[in-house]
Every structure is written in structure tokens, then in C-alpha cells.
Design an enzyme around this catalytic site. Structure first.
Site, short mmCIF file in Angstrom:
data_model
loop_
_atom_site.label_atom_id
_atom_site.label_comp_id
_atom_site.label_asym_id
_atom_site.label_seq_id
_atom_site.Cartn_x
_atom_site.Cartn_y
_atom_site.Cartn_z
N HIS A 1 4.82 0.04 0.18
CA HIS A 1 5.54 -0.73 1.19
C HIS A 1 4.58 -1.70 1.87
CE1 HIS A 1 3.75 2.64 3.41
NE2 HIS A 1 3.79 1.88 4.48
N ASP B 1 0.70 4.95 2.02
CA ASP B 1 0.01 5.44 3.22
C ASP B 1 -1.08 6.45 2.89
OD1 ASP B 1 1.36 3.88 5.04
OD2 ASP B 1 2.92 5.37 5.41
N ARG C 1 5.51 6.66 14.17
CA ARG C 1 5.41 7.15 12.79
C ARG C 1 4.85 8.56 12.75
NH1 ARG C 1 1.26 4.49 8.74
NH2 ARG C 1 0.01 6.29 9.35
N HIS D 1 0.84 -1.20 0.00
CA HIS D 1 0.00 0.00 0.00
C HIS D 1 0.87 1.25 0.00
CE1 HIS D 1 1.16 -0.41 4.20
NE2 HIS D 1 0.83 0.86 4.38
#
Length: 300
Positions: A270, A120, A285, A118
Site C-alpha cells: 500500500h 508494513d 493504526r 511498501h
């Protein structure tokens, strides 16, 4: 392809060393302490390397959450996760990914996140431009992150296929993804679902800084193709995702505590790899707000 299979390096004007990790994607940046203020010329060189290589890695960084946030903010406005409970209470721009539980037995962060290919927050009208993931506690094996160059994937397509795909749009659907792949988690609330209705983005995305074309489709968040039968559209999504993630286009990052990995969601996909859940995992993150994806034919 992992970081031991390719070696090349160059020095930037600000004195940083950039070491390429694979032919198509990934570089390690050496010579900067991210917990301290970063000079403007070094920020510019980091941005340039990030856009060129898609993924940049900084090792051995001692990065408290506030420093992680402040470094990330050099590259654009920060946004927290759609699911607010995964954001840090005292630093809401920072999202926790973890399998650790609190005293109530609840996971302190998103667990088993991102295990399908995907980009993000592709399910938003303005998806994330970039993400910065920091390793606090990393399992001794597994829990790697794989990154795929969508520039390289696009370049490898036959010319007639590139032309066909340029007229198509993928449907990115977070509630569908959550119901299909994250049934182990607490369900989305009606309010969370309402914030993330399906959106359509071009299958071929023009990078706004470099002008290069990239595939913009992934198995995890792209449900189908606009205007196609759902099953046929889903087959095309999976076919393109599989093509884009063949080993020649992929860098696999083996995490160590103190690693910060910064990737460009406009030109990469990723996924996380599995690991033994008896080991603790704690990652932080930050996510940079992006612009609406667009396709501009070369030369226009």
C-alpha cells in the site's frame, strides 16, 4: 480501480455481508459494530474475508482507541511503531498518523508516512501480519490509500520469471528508507537505528494460511536484492514494484471519518497519496505481529 467499478457480494455464516470492491483486492464488510464485543464466529468470518480479499473495509464505525486496540487483538499480538514517540501514551499499541501539531509545535504523530509502495514493517525479522487504520479526521480531498494485490501480481508473471524470483531475497532497510525519504522528520536515534538493521526476505512469499504465492517487494522499504550489485538490485526492486502496482491490481480507498481499513501485509502493498497540508488529518493504526516470511514451492 476504485470501489465504484466492481460489485459482488456474499453472506457469511455469522450474518455479515461481504461486498467485493475490485476483481483482485478489497471488500467491504457490513453488519457489525466494532465498538462492541464481537462473537467468535464473526471474528472467524472477518479473518477469512481478510485473507481472501487482502483488504477489508468497515464504514461508519465509532471506535475509541481502546476499542480499536481490542478488536485488533482478536487477530494476533499487537506491536507499536519502532519510533516510540508516535505511539499513544495511554494506549501504546496504537500509533498516531497526523499532521496536527501540539502546543510545542511538534507533530503529534507520523506525518507524510508511507507515501511509497511498501508492506508494513517488512524491515523486521518478523514483519507485521496485518494493520488496521482508522480515520478520525480526513481531508476532504487527497490522502487516499492505494492497495495492491501481490497475489495477482505474482500470478501475472511469466512462469520463468516466477521461477527466477523464487531464488532471490530482497534487502529491507528502514534506516536507509528513513534517511532517503523522511528527511523532513527528526532523525532516527542511534538506538532506533540499532533496533532495525537490514534484513533479507524472499522475493516470493508463501502465505501461511492460504498457501498462495505473493510477491514480497516494494519500492519504499526494499533497498536492493541480496547478492546483486546495489544499482542492479535497486532497478529490479523498482521494476517489480511498478509491475505489481499497475491499475488492474490496485484498489484506491477514499477515506471518510469512521472508516476502519484492515489489510494483510503478507499479500498486499500500500501507499498513501498526497493532500493539501492545510487540512487536518488524524488517523490511528494498530499493527499485528507476524511470522518470518518464507517461500515454499507449490505442492510441498
Amino acid at each position: 480501480m476504485d470501489e465504484t467499478t466492481f460489485a459482488d457480494s456474499y453472506r457469511t455464516a455469522s450474518g455479515l455481508t461481504v461486498r467485493k470492491l475490485t476483481e483482485h483486492i478489497g471488500a467491504q464488510i457490513v453488519g457489525v459494530d466494532l465498538s462492541r464485543p464481537i462473537p467468535a464466529d464473526a471474528v472467524a468470518d472477518i479473518r477469512s474475508a481478510w485473507e481472501r480479499h487482502g483488504v477489508v473495509i468497515f464504514r461508519d464505525q465509532d471506535l475509541p482507541a481502546a476499542a480499536h486496540r481490542d478488536f485488533s487483538a482478536h487477530f494476533g499480538p499487537l506491536i507499536g511503531h519502532v519510533v516510540n514517540r508516535f505511539n499513544m501514551a495511554d494506549c501504546p499499541e496504537v500509533t498516531i498518523l497526523s499532521n496536527i501539531t501540539n502546543e510545542k509545535g511538534e507533530k503529534i504523530g507520523a506525518d507524510r508516512a508511507g507515501m511509497l509502495w511498501h508492506s508494513d514493517m517488512s524491515f523486521l525479522p518478523r514483519p507485521s501480519m496485518g494493520s488496521l487504520l482508522y480515520g478520525v479526521e480526513c481531508p476532504p480531498q487527497g490522502a487516499d490509500t492505494e492497495f495492491a494485490s501481490m497475489f495477482a501480481a505474482y500470478d501475472a508473471l511469466p512462469a520463468e520469471e516466477r521461477q527466477r524470483l523464487a531464488g532471490l531475497r530482497g534487502i529491507h532497510d528502514y534506516p536507509w528508507h528513513y534517511r532517503t525519504y523522511l528527511s523532513h522528520r527528526q532523525p532516527l536515534t542511534p538506538e532506533e537505528e540499532a533496533k532495525t538493521p537490514p534484513v533479507a526476505h524472499p522475493l516470493v512469499r508463501t502465505h501461511p494460511s492460504t498457501g498462495r504465492q505473493a510477491l514480497y517487494v516494494g519500492e519504499g522499504l526494499t533497498r536492493s536484492i541480496e547478492g546483486m550489485d546495489d544499482d542492479a538490485g535497486r532497478r529490479l526492486v523498482v521494476e517489480l514494484s511498478d509491475f505489481a502496482t499497475q491499475p488492474a491490481f490496485v484498489y484506491r480507498h477514499k477515506w471518510q471519518p469512521g472508516d476502519l481499513v484492515f489489510w494483510d501485509n503478507r499479500s498486499t502493498m500500500h501507499r498513501a497519496t498526497d493532500f493539501d497540508n492545510t487540512y487536518r488529518r488524524l488517523m490511528r493504526r494498530t499493527t499485528i505481529q507476524g511470522d518470518a516470511p518464507f517461500y515454499r514451492p507449490a505442492g510441498h
